[in-house]
Scaffold this motif. Structure first.
Motif, PDB file in Angstrom:
ATOM      1  N   GLY B 138       4.431   4.076  -0.977  1.00 38.89           N
ATOM      2  CA  GLY B 138       3.928   2.704  -1.054  1.00 38.89           C
ATOM      3  C   GLY B 138       3.983   2.018   0.297  1.00 38.89           C
ATOM      4  O   GLY B 138       2.997   1.429   0.746  1.00 38.89           O
ATOM      5  N   SER B 139       5.124   2.128   0.990  1.00 36.98           N
ATOM      6  CA  SER B 139       5.266   1.477   2.293  1.00 36.98           C
ATOM      7  C   SER B 139       4.223   1.993   3.271  1.00 36.98           C
ATOM      8  O   SER B 139       3.549   1.220   3.962  1.00 36.98           O
ATOM      9  N   MET B 201      -6.379 -10.715 -11.396  1.00 38.67           N
ATOM     10  CA  MET B 201      -6.055  -9.337 -11.075  1.00 38.67           C
ATOM     11  C   MET B 201      -4.570  -9.088 -11.281  1.00 38.67           C
ATOM     12  O   MET B 201      -3.745  -9.989 -11.166  1.00 38.67           O
ATOM     13  N   GLN B 202      -4.232  -7.825 -11.570  1.00 38.39           N
ATOM     14  CA  GLN B 202      -2.837  -7.411 -11.682  1.00 38.39           C
ATOM     15  C   GLN B 202      -2.335  -6.984 -10.303  1.00 38.39           C
ATOM     16  O   GLN B 202      -3.142  -6.671  -9.432  1.00 38.39           O
ATOM     17  N   PRO B 203      -1.012  -6.966 -10.103  1.00 39.15           N
ATOM     18  CA  PRO B 203      -0.478  -6.558  -8.800  1.00 39.15           C
ATOM     19  C   PRO B 203      -0.978  -5.185  -8.386  1.00 39.15           C
ATOM     20  O   PRO B 203      -1.074  -4.278  -9.219  1.00 39.15           O
ATOM     21  N   PHE B 204      -1.317  -5.019  -7.123  1.00 41.07           N
ATOM     22  CA  PHE B 204      -1.647  -3.700  -6.593  1.00 41.07           C
ATOM     23  C   PHE B 204      -1.348  -3.673  -5.097  1.00 41.07           C
ATOM     24  O   PHE B 204      -1.212  -4.720  -4.454  1.00 41.07           O
ATOM     25  N   GLY B 205      -1.256  -2.456  -4.535  1.00 40.17           N
ATOM     26  CA  GLY B 205      -0.779  -2.283  -3.168  1.00 40.17           C
ATOM     27  C   GLY B 205      -1.605  -2.998  -2.127  1.00 40.17           C
ATOM     28  O   GLY B 205      -1.081  -3.619  -1.203  1.00 40.17           O
ATOM     29  N   PHE B 206      -2.926  -2.925  -2.280  1.00 38.21           N
ATOM     30  CA  PHE B 206      -3.789  -3.462  -1.245  1.00 38.21           C
ATOM     31  C   PHE B 206      -3.620  -4.976  -1.094  1.00 38.21           C
ATOM     32  O   PHE B 206      -3.775  -5.521  -0.004  1.00 38.21           O
ATOM     33  N   PHE B 295      -5.069   0.809  -4.528  1.00 38.49           N
ATOM     34  CA  PHE B 295      -6.060  -0.151  -5.002  1.00 38.49           C
ATOM     35  C   PHE B 295      -5.930  -0.446  -6.487  1.00 38.49           C
ATOM     36  O   PHE B 295      -6.664  -1.243  -7.035  1.00 38.49           O
ATOM     37  N   GLU B 296      -4.996   0.251  -7.137  1.00 34.18           N
ATOM     38  CA  GLU B 296      -4.825  -0.061  -8.552  1.00 34.18           C
ATOM     39  C   GLU B 296      -3.392   0.148  -8.991  1.00 34.18           C
ATOM     40  O   GLU B 296      -2.787   1.170  -8.662  1.00 34.18           O
ATOM     41  N   GLY B 297      -2.850  -0.810  -9.676  1.00 28.44           N
ATOM     42  CA  GLY B 297      -1.529  -0.678 -10.253  1.00 28.44           C
ATOM     43  C   GLY B 297      -0.410  -1.029  -9.292  1.00 28.44           C
ATOM     44  O   GLY B 297      -0.567  -0.942  -8.073  1.00 28.44           O
TER      45      GLY B 297
END
Ligand SMILES: Nc1ncnc2c1ncn2[C@@H]1O[C@H](COP(=O)(O)OP(=O)(O)OP(=O)(O)O)[C@@H](O)[C@H]1O
Ligand SMILES: [Mg+2]
Lengths: 258, 354
Positions: B138-139, B201-206, B295-297
């Motif tokens: 993730g980082s 939108m739900q939280p995601f990395g981007f 981009f998702e989740g």
């Protein structure tokens, strides 16, 4: 190849400060013209108006005409970039590109302009370095950085870089002021050879140098501090140094002021 | 005649004066530490910080007193200035060294290959086991994407400001960059969050990357600006006078000359955002499972992992150990980035010599 320069009524400003006023002169092709005059009288400024480098300075502005073989450099639709390809320049302090090797420095003009053939490049570099009397000293280390050369060699490298793009006119702003007498002599000899192919304008504070290398000499002066610089007279070098028509010129050349 | 000569001989040399031996600062330092500890014990102080401060004050005063007696006042002032610098240096370095020491000492307990290559998965926060693979992924993704957005925009803004910027627009841009430098990271996170809520939108990395890019940009702009200003104008003029267009001059002469410094600046700003927790907490949320799609989740990230291990530990030693190990990994990552930046700066620096 070489082209004639025809300046009429040229005035240049730095912002609101008028640095030179109403300068007119003609520079013949294949000749060396020297500019002399006291510090701050606008020699560098005038030189830089001849290849549109003056406007690179923030606030730099020019009025008047500079004809290069009948084409006005300041006319509408003239691209300063193409002007600078025709009118090359060598600066007071040697300024080779520090990230480039000797070879790349000389090739820089062609490479950066993008119009060259790979096969021709090394020929052009060799020819330019020979033209600048530097070839023998650097031919074994063309891939070493240009900043590793001595000051005089760096200045000749800069001359090689300037002539590699085959300009019509070569402007030199005190090219020898940071150099020893031997390097100076090398560059003066070089100027003698280069004038066969280029029109050369050189600024110098060294009277003997002006007398040695130039065909014609222009004397600039300013009336008082804060006043714009003016062209006092331009004439054959022999006349300027033996029998100038203006008293101020004679005073300056013989070292009498005020 | 001889009279004058004797007077002359007796006069001390004006160039040579008495001077303390080379080892005297060390001796004074050791002495003041010993005396400082003595005073503290006698006065019954138990805070080590007070001990250190007393020793530091004794060191400065002692240096002045001894040097003034032996060498004279001017040299004494010089030595006091030097000792101040040393004291300041020690005060700055002690917390740093102790921080790194603590992190290493506590972090190595669970830091092993298993820890680096496994996620938390279904391991409960209070139990031992699990790892930080998901957080590393993730980082790397979030910081990488943030850099891909922030670094080019930052560099181009700096190029605009230094090479083209004149007048009002440039002043406005400079002003906004200054303002952006001061944006707290949580505010950048809230800004993106408000956009996310607008689009449901739900939280995601981007989303986290975007907030990090906002934080990164002003740092890149500032450092790149300084580097570009260091490039001598003569080089630009040399290139322009060859008939090279301005954009090519910037691309082929100005940027190569300053690329080392620019890279260093970018690396340092990456190091800065790699440790950001607040926007990641808001926007990426955290996820004990591996999610390699930014981009998702929800995703994890190292600083977020550290925070969550501490806050969800419920006093369990296993969670603390994991948090320290993750901290060590993060510090190591930042240090490696710094070393790489230095390497690039040295490698790309304009070459001199033959
Ligand atoms: N970048 C600049 N901005 C503002 N004024 C300038 C700038 N460069 C030169 N000037 C001014 O223009 C005038 C002419 O300067 P210029 O450099 O052309 O003189 P010069 O004859 O070349 O002097 P020198 O012999 O010392 O090189 C001077 O009054 C100078 O202060
Ligand atoms: Mg000048």
């Amino acid at each position: 190849m070489a082209k004639r320069i025809d300046v009429s009524g040229l005035t240049a400003y730095y912002g609101s400060h008028k640095a030179i006023e109403d300068i007119s002169m003609t520079v013949e092709p294949r000749s060396v013209t020297a500019f002399i005059g006291p510090s701050g009288c606008g020699k560098s400024t005038f030189l830089r108006t001849l290849n549109r480098m003056h406007e690179v300075t923030p606030g730099g502005r020019v009025e008047g005409k500079v004809l290069l073989d009948d084409e006005d450099l300041y006319g509408a639709g003239i691209d300063p970039v193409s002007v600078r390809r025709e009118v090359g320049m060598v600066f007071q302090r040697p300024n080779p590109f520090p990230t480039m090797s000797i070879f790349d420095n000389v090739a820089a003009g062609l490479r950066l302009n993008g119009n060259y053939k790979k096969s021709e490049l090394s020929d052009v570099v060799e020819k330019s370095l020979k033209g600048a009397n530097l070839w023998n000293e650097v031919k074994d280390r063309l891939n070493k950085p240009g900043s590793g050369l001595s000051g005089g060699q760096q200045q000749r490298l800069c001359i090689a870089r300037a002539i590699a793009v085959e300009p019509k006119v070569l402007l030199m702003d005190e090219p020898c002021s940071a150099l020893d007498p031997i390097s100076t002599l090398a560059i003066e000899d070089l100027i003698g050879e280069l004038k066969e192919r280029f029109t050369i304008v050189i600024v110098t504070h060294n009277m003997q140098q002006a007398a040695r290398v130039s065909d014609r000499t222009a004397f600039f002066n300013l009336a008082a501090v804060g006043q714009p610089g003016r062209l006092i007279e331009i004439d054959d070098t022999e006349r300027i140094f033996s029998n100038p028509s203006v008293q101020a010129t004679e005073d300056y050349i013989s070292g009498r002021f005020g | 005649m001889s009279h004058a000569a004797t007077i002359h001989d007796k006069r001390p040399s004006t160039l040579r004066g008495a001077s303390l031996p080379k080892w005297s600062p060390w001796a004074i330092a050791v002495g003041s530490i010993v005396v400082g500890i003595g005073i503290s014990l006698a006065a019954g102080l138990d805070s080590k910080i007070q001990w250190g401060l007393i020793a530091a004050i004794l060191f400065v005063l002692g240096t002045y007193g001894i040097a003034a007696r032996v060498e004279g006042r001017r040299q004494a002032k010089d030595r006091v200035a030097t000792s101040f610098v040393w004291v300041a240096f020690v005060i700055a370095v002690v917390p740093l060294v102790s921080l790194i020491w603590t992190t290493i000492a506590r972090g190595v307990k669970v830091l092993d290959v298993y820890f680096l290559t496994h996620s938390m998965g279904v391991v409960a926060d209070t139990e031992p086991g699990g790892g930080i693979y998901h957080a590393i992924i993730g980082s790397l993704e979030q910081v990488g994407l943030a850099t891909l957005i922030g670094a080019p925009i930052g560099v181009m803004t700096a190029i605009y400001l230094v090479e083209y910027g004149r007048g009002r627009l440039a002043k406005a841009v400079t002003f906004f960059v200054d303002v952006m430098t001061g944006i707290p990271s949580i505010v950048a996170g809230l800004f993106i969050l408000s956009l996310m809520l607008m689009f449901e939108m739900q939280p995601f990395g981007f989303a986290g990357s975007l907030a990090l890019a906002i934080l990164m940009m002003p740092v890149v702009v500032r450092s790149t600006e300084e580097m570009l200003k260091l490039v001598p104008n003569e080089l630009r003029e040399a290139s322009l006078a060859l008939g090279v267009p301005k954009w090519r001059t910037i691309l082929k002469v100005v940027l190569p000359t300053s690329i080392g410094g620019i890279t260093t600046g970018i690396m340092l700003s990456v190091a800065r955002i790699a440790g950001e927790t607040a926007p990641v907490l808001l926007l990426v949320f955290g996820n004990p499972f591996i999610n390699s799609n930014p981009f998702e989740g929800a995703q994890a990230s190292l600083p977020l992992y550290i925070y969550q291990q501490f806050s969800n530990s419920a006093g369990s030693g296993a969670a603390y150990d994991r948090a320290w190990a993750a901290s060590l990994t993060l510090i190591a990552f930042v240090m490696i980035l710094n070393l790489v930046a230095r390497g690039i700066a040295r490698w790309k620096a304009p070459k001199t010599g033959r």
